[in-house]
Design an enzyme around this catalytic site. Structure first.
Site, PDB file in Angstrom:
ATOM      1  N   CYS B 118      10.522  20.328 -52.866  1.00 17.00           N
ATOM      2  CA  CYS B 118      10.552  20.528 -54.314  1.00 17.00           C
ATOM      3  C   CYS B 118      10.152  19.271 -55.089  1.00 17.00           C
ATOM      4  O   CYS B 118       9.638  19.337 -56.186  1.00 17.00           O
ATOM      5  CB  CYS B 118      11.895  21.068 -54.785  1.00 17.00           C
ATOM      6  SG  CYS B 118      13.319  20.129 -54.303  1.00 17.00           S
ATOM      7  N   VAL B 122       7.693  19.430 -58.188  1.00 16.08           N
ATOM      8  CA  VAL B 122       8.102  19.075 -59.546  1.00 16.08           C
ATOM      9  C   VAL B 122       7.137  18.053 -60.156  1.00 16.08           C
ATOM     10  O   VAL B 122       6.773  18.150 -61.325  1.00 16.08           O
ATOM     11  CB  VAL B 122       9.558  18.531 -59.564  1.00 16.08           C
ATOM     12  CG1 VAL B 122       9.909  17.964 -60.931  1.00 16.08           C
ATOM     13  CG2 VAL B 122      10.539  19.639 -59.200  1.00 16.08           C
TER      14      VAL B 122
END
Lengths: 478, 472
Positions: B118, B122
């Site tokens: 992630c 991001v």
């Protein structure tokens, strides 16, 4: 082979193994590996606490793993919120064997996964509001919770959420500690920074803020024991038998009050130096609480430690200490007599974290075994300094060893037993090599204290002398 | 203090608590879902010589490897490019290039499968552009295949990651579909399946029915590898050559509906015929699988398979009395739930609570249709998006006889004082279950063995002398 020949051979092995790497990686990795020689300055020889080389299979985890998985996770009366996407919480859910007394879901929240389960909208709009709601809900559903910790996962730090102000507001509103822990996985280079961040959170939000308590003359705390398979209870048993009063454990089977009052003891005893030395130092500097490192693996080290601890107190404790050593001597002798003949001369290679790469060496030696290689996932220079005193010349030392290096070292040094983690276990078992997980005790334990040593000895014997290894080769195999 | 504990303990088991528990809006407690990259890693292990590569934090790779190693009790290889704070600021390109170079040189894979954690998602790392640059700069040879998948953990679950990675692998290796290059093979996609034994069964059926096939991906030799005294980093998987031919397949058969929709769509977009059937759990599910193969080969179903089916049905009739009318709660991935519920309905078992944390609207519709199709499904409720703490409330307020789901269910089962039949991922506390197929006709027998014998074991354990009988 003489010690000198062994040392030369192992140095040669290191060179051969590193050959495969591209130049930059090779240069980097060479600094992390050494063979112990006479009077060597260890921390100059082994580079540690440095970035992992990208693309090489490391066993290392992240700051979140150090903060949530190691330090905060075992605190039983706090609900720990894994703040961010579902994964980190899922993978660290109830799998570190931090035993705790209490009713699960009532006053023991260790085997739970509480998560804010970030979705795309949380990344875009931020997760602070969601976090606030989640904290309210967790306290409502678990009324006996004594506090809430917020363990940040990677996205939280990247999207600029302000969990500190959420925590401040909720602390006031709920009248209990709500502790923000900035342990995003990208911070630092291993679990180690996560330990430090977790320590800082205890310092900033809990220590000194508990209910007042008088300090008894024999009150001590155990620091850095996470009660894997009941380890902390085994250590506590010895300390209590010698007349001390264990009032805090950090953080195995611990409570928020134990963290708040960690300084209210005569002496803090630290087992896992790496993960909690920061708070031990802080309590000494701020509150004048002294601390002492000890080692309860195997009778030799237990004896040394018990005497060292007792020497910090009065004659009464020293007398009791001697009595306890005497009391267990026969029992320990029997363990050694039973297992030493089956294990004498067996060679061990270790690769673990925290304190174990040096602390368990004595226990193996009590059984007549020899540690020929050892290394840490996330140690600092001082850990290697401490290690040197515990190992023999010629021992191979490897920091943040890659899977490839460890396999090759094992192939060439040919130990009889490898002690490492779950990611390594089945690699070596496929090679037909006895293996024990030395993080989780392979679901056995405890290994600490007098209670632990017979179990440790039995387990090592079981691994090495299991008849199953004999079946690997088919009778018709060439 | 003790009273307080006792009061809370009793309160947790009340209807009042259940209502409060179900009223929560944001807090998730004990969810039965992991994140996307775990599925991507599982998928990539099934391609011959493929090294899984996490672009992002190294901690993610450690977690995925530990989780799978614990479940399968097998080595699980994966590298990461160990992105840290500086990558968060400047992007992960340098780590990516260095990581590819090192991984390629040291592990000598035939293929690297990159998927993202992630952190990379991001900050918006463009892995496709990074890969192009890596090849331009010579970090890896231009012709060396690297499959890519974006697997943000804040979207979907592990089954979505499996899907994205499979699509990425086919997209990377598959040569363009051309009329004169079409092969005669059926490409069979098992979906997110944590039973190497299931994959072996699929292959056995396909072989015995004479269907030329490729199982894609196939980690049966990787996650259930023999102990021959040596460790192999790449012990097997779908051959690279067959991956290259994957877009020229005669057709595809997908054996799960919810773990491969993106791959199916991608294939259809390339003009490849795709058929999706429910995971072949239970006799009816297996019949559909066998019929799909028979349709592909154009041959009659061999006698030996009919006899095998007959043995499974024999096991069903032999044991029906131990399962008929029993009440079940279940949780897990959508495809497994559809399969196990179908099986229970065939046995006269009654599903009551069905919790699916990673539910989708399509799954909800399919499950409701399945339940409506049987008189034994009338008492069941599906709880989409709920977690195991919701499930606990259901179990203690509306009791059932057995819980079916992964090892995490042991806490709720214990609180409800009912046995747990372990199916799914993870299972950390029992051995060898992944070695017993739950699909196919043998899967029917294995499920009956587990479920019926557990009830019988309970009965023996709980019997007084008077009712402790030799015959059951």
């Amino acid at each position: 082979m003489s010690v000198l020949e062994t040392t030369d051979f192992r140095k040669q092995v290191v060179e051969e193994v590193l050959e495969v790497y591209p130049e930059k990686a090779q240069k980097n990795r060479r600094k992390h590996i050494t063979v112990k020689e006479n009077n060597e300055c260890s921390s100059c020889a082994v580079k540690s606490n440095a970035k992992t080389v990208p693309g090489l299979m490391t066993a290392r985890g992240c700051a979140y793993a150090g903060a949530k998985g190691v330090v905060w996770g075992p605190v039983k009366d706090i609900t720990h919120i894994s703040h961010g996407p579902v994964g980190c919480g899922f993978y660290s859910w109830a799998n570190r064997r931090n035993l705790a007394e209490g009713e699960i879901g009532v006053d023991n929240f260790v085997p739970f996964l509480f998560t804010t389960d970030f979705q795309e909208s949380d990344i875009i709009y931020g997760g602070d509001k969601k976090l606030e709601k989640v904290i309210e809900e967790v306290v409502e559903l678990f009324p006996n919770t004594k506090g809430v910790s917020v363990l940040s996962e990677c996205p939280v730090g990247l999207i600029g959420d302000d969990i500190e102000s959420v925590a401040r507001r909720m602390t006031e509103k709920l009248k209990m500690p709500v502790i923000p822990v900035r342990c995003e996985g990208f911070r630092g280079i291993s679990q180690s920074l996560g330990h430090h961040i977790a320590n800082d959170a205890i310092r900033d939000h809990l220590i000194g803020k508990g209910p007042k308590r008088d300090v008894g003359p024999y009150d001590v705390g155990i620091i850095g024991d996470y009660n894997i398979g009941g380890d902390a209870w085994a250590s506590k048993k010895i300390l209590e038998e010698i007349g001390l009063n264990v009032v805090n454990i950090w953080t195995g089977d611990s409570t928020v009050e134990m963290l708040q009052n960690g300084h209210l003891v005569k002496l803090n005893l630290i087992h896992c130096y790496r993960s909690m030395n920061y708070m031990a130092r802080h309590m000494e500097e701020t509150y004048g609480t002294p601390w002492l490192e000890f080692n309860f693996f195997g009778p030799t080290k237990i004896r040394e430690s018990v005497l060292k601890i007792a020497a910090m107190f009065d004659d009464y404790i020293m007398e009791k200490a001697h009595a306890v050593l005497e009391k267990y001597e026969a029992e320990m002798q029997k363990v050694v007599e039973t297992y030493r003949p089956r294990l004498e001369g067996k060679k061990v290679m270790l690769y673990v974290g925290g304190l174990r790469p040096r602390h368990v060496v004595g226990a193996y030696e009590d059984l007549g075994m020899e540690v020929i290689g050892t290394g840490y996932e996330f140690a600092h220079g001082e850990d290697y300094d401490k290690t040197m005193a515990n190992i023999k010349d010629g021992t191979l030392i490897y920091d943040d060893v890659t899977a490839y290096e460890l396999e090759e070292f094992v192939n060439r040094l040919k130990p009889d037993l490898v002690g490492s983690g779950i990611k390594e276990k089945y690699v070596f078992e496929k090679m037909g090599l006895p293996f024990r997980q030395m993080h989780s005790w392979d679901y056995s334990g405890p290994y600490h204290g007098y209670q632990g040593f017979p179990i440790f000895a039995r387990d090592m014997d079981m691994a090495i002398n299991s008849p199953t290894w004999k079946s690997i080769k088919a009778p018709w195999a060439k | 203090m003790e009273t307080c504990t006792k009061v809370t303990k009793d309160w947790l088991n009340t209807m009042e608590y259940r209502e409060k528990n179900f009223a929560r809006e944001k807090l998730v407690i004990n969810p039965a879902k992991a994140c996307q990259p775990l599925g991507a890693l599982l998928c990539s292990l099934g391609i011959e010589g493929c090294l899984p590569f996490v672009h992002g934090s190294q901690g993610c790779a450690a977690y995925f490897r530990s989780t799978l190693a614990r479940h399968f009790r097998e080595p699980v290889a994966a590298v990461s490019d160990s992105m840290t704070e500086d990558s968060a600021v400047f992007g992960g390109q340098n780590n990516f290039h260095e990581g590819l170079k090192n991984a390629y040189t040291v592990y000598k894979p035939q293929l690297i499968a990159v998927f993202t954690s992630c952190m990379a998602e991001v900050i918006g790392d463009d892995i496709k552009a990074y890969l192009g640059n890596a090849k331009k700069q010579g970090s890896i040879p231009k012709e060396f295949p690297v499959a890519l998948a974006n697997t943000p953990s804040f979207k979907g679950s592990h089954i979505m990651g499996y899907d994205s990675m499979l699509k990425g692998l086919i997209d990377c290796l598959g040569e363009p579909r051309e009329e004169d290059k079409l092969n005669d093979r059926l490409y069979v996609v098992p979906g997110f399946d944590t039973y190497p034994s299931n994959l072996r069964e699929y292959k056995r059926y396909l072989k015995s029915m004479g269907a030329p096939f490729t199982l894609i991906p196939d980690y049966s030799e990787v996650l259930d590898s023999p102990n021959l005294g040596t460790y192999e980093l790449f012990p097997g998987g779908t051959p690279i050559q067959e991956m290259k031919e994957s877009l020229n397949a005669k057709s595809y058969l997908c054996l799960q509906s919810y773990s491969t929709p993106a791959t199916s769509k991608y294939l259809e977009g390339k003009g490849v015929p795709v058929e999706t059937i429910p995971m072949p759990i239970g006799v009816g599910g297996t019949d559909r699988f066998i019929e799909a193969i028979a349709k592909f080969t154009g041959q009659d179903v061999p006698e030996e398979i009919t006899r095998e089916r007959g043995r499974a049905v024999d096991a069903m009739t032999d044991a029906h009395q131990y399962i008929h009318g029993k009440k079940f709660a279940l949780f897990g991935d959508p495809d497994i739930l559809i399969g196990i519920v179908s099986f229970l309905l065939e046995m006269g078992g009654e599903p009551v609570h069905i919790v699916c944390t990673n539910s989708t609207p399509a799954f909800k519709k399919a499950m409701e249709k399945l339940l409506a199709s049987s008189p034994y499904g009338q008492g069941a409720t599906l709880y989409p998006g709920k977690d195991l703490w919701h499930l606990r409330s259901l179990l203690v307020t509306e009791p059932v006889d057995m819980l079916i789901g992964d090892g995490h269910g042991k806490y709720a089962a214990r609180d409800a004082d009912i046995p747990l039949i372990r199916i799914g991922l993870p299972i950390y506390d029992r051995v060898n279950l992944h070695r017993y197929p739950i699909i196919g006709y043998n899967g029917v027998i294995n499920l009956i063995t587990m479920i019926a014998n557990t009830f019988l074991e309970e009965k023996d354990r709980n019997s007084t002398d008077t009712y402790f009988e030799l015959m059951r």
